[in-house]
Design an enzyme around this catalytic site. Structure first.
Site, short mmCIF file in Angstrom:
data_model
loop_
_atom_site.label_atom_id
_atom_site.label_comp_id
_atom_site.label_asym_id
_atom_site.label_seq_id
_atom_site.Cartn_x
_atom_site.Cartn_y
_atom_site.Cartn_z
N HIS A 49 0.84 -1.19 0.00
CA HIS A 49 0.00 0.00 0.00
C HIS A 49 0.88 1.25 0.00
O HIS A 49 2.10 1.15 0.17
CB HIS A 49 -0.94 0.01 1.22
CG HIS A 49 -0.22 -0.05 2.53
ND1 HIS A 49 -0.13 -1.20 3.29
CD2 HIS A 49 0.48 0.89 3.19
CE1 HIS A 49 0.58 -0.95 4.37
NE2 HIS A 49 0.97 0.31 4.33
C1 T46 Z 1 2.93 0.70 6.80
C2 T46 Z 1 3.70 -0.56 6.95
C3 T46 Z 1 5.17 -0.33 7.04
C4 T46 Z 1 -4.39 -0.41 13.24
O1 T46 Z 1 -5.55 -0.54 13.70
N1 T46 Z 1 -3.61 0.60 13.71
C5 T46 Z 1 -2.34 0.81 13.24
O2 T46 Z 1 -1.66 1.75 13.69
C6 T46 Z 1 -1.83 -0.07 12.21
C7 T46 Z 1 -0.43 0.14 11.64
C8 T46 Z 1 -2.63 -1.07 11.76
N2 T46 Z 1 -3.88 -1.23 12.27
C9 T46 Z 1 -4.72 -2.35 11.80
C10 T46 Z 1 -5.21 -2.20 10.37
C11 T46 Z 1 -5.32 -3.63 9.88
O3 T46 Z 1 -6.58 -4.15 10.25
O4 T46 Z 1 -3.93 -3.54 11.80
C12 T46 Z 1 -4.24 -4.36 10.70
C13 T46 Z 1 -2.99 -4.69 9.91
O5 T46 Z 1 -2.52 -3.50 9.23
P1 T46 Z 1 -1.85 -3.54 7.79
O6 T46 Z 1 -2.41 -4.65 7.00
O7 T46 Z 1 -1.95 -2.16 7.20
O8 T46 Z 1 -0.32 -3.85 8.17
P2 T46 Z 1 0.95 -3.88 7.22
O9 T46 Z 1 2.03 -4.57 7.98
O10 T46 Z 1 0.63 -4.34 5.87
O11 T46 Z 1 1.37 -2.30 7.08
C14 T46 Z 1 1.85 -1.58 8.20
C15 T46 Z 1 1.15 -0.23 8.35
O12 T46 Z 1 -0.28 -0.42 8.35
C16 T46 Z 1 1.49 0.71 7.21
O13 T46 Z 1 1.08 2.02 7.55
O14 T46 Z 1 3.41 1.66 6.19
O15 T46 Z 1 3.26 -1.37 8.06
#
Ligand code: T46
Length: 134
Positions: A49
């Protein structure tokens, strides 16, 4: 300009071990509103993303992983494997995280509170947004 911006963090290692101290808006160029950490990834890739308005610093405090950064024009890879080094991610950049080591703990400091509306999770949409901003 390089997509990969690594910051050497203030490190105070001595015979007792390592210590890294990060001061908001001093050792890093933004005020920290949020932090999160990623671990036990079971070798699964993450990210895929971009963000519309967010600055982040990613630090592999244990183990290693590989980031792919893509600004829609060029792509660069960087391996994070040093707890004294942070990867600054800002601007409209598609990010992916791959090759997590078993023991990897990835700490991320963020300039904004969590906001799902700030995410672009579709690559075609990302490319359209890049073109609009050009
Ligand atoms: C990024 C990369 C480096 C939250 O509720 N609060 C938060 O602060 C974060 C980071 C995530 N979430 C929830 C949203 C999703 O339901 O946790 C779940 C997993 O998040 P996501 O699929 O976006 O995680 P990654 O590892 O793909 O990405 C993360 C960060 O979201 C993103 O901002 O830049 O790490």
């Amino acid at each position: 300009m390089s997509l990969v911006h690594l910051i050497d963090l203030p490190s105070f290692a001595d015979e007792r071990g390592g210590l890294v101290a990060i001061e908001s808006e001093q050792s890093i160029p933004f005020a920290v509103k949020r932090l999160y950490y990623i671990f036990n990834t079971n070798h699964q890739a993450r990210g895929f993303h971009a963000h519309l308005n967010l600055q982040q610093l990613a630090i592999c405090i244990k183990g290693h992983c590989r980031f792919v950064l893509d600004n829609g024009i060029e792509k660069q890879d960087v391996v994070l494997n040093e707890p004294t080094q942070g990867l600054l991610i800002e601007g409209l950049v598609w990010r992916e995280m791959h090759d997590f080591s078993e023991d990897c703990v990835l700490l991320v400091l963020a300039s904004e509170h969590y906001d799902e509306a700030d995410y672009i999770r579709d690559y075609a949409q990302f490319m359209l947004t890049v073109q609009k901003r050009e």
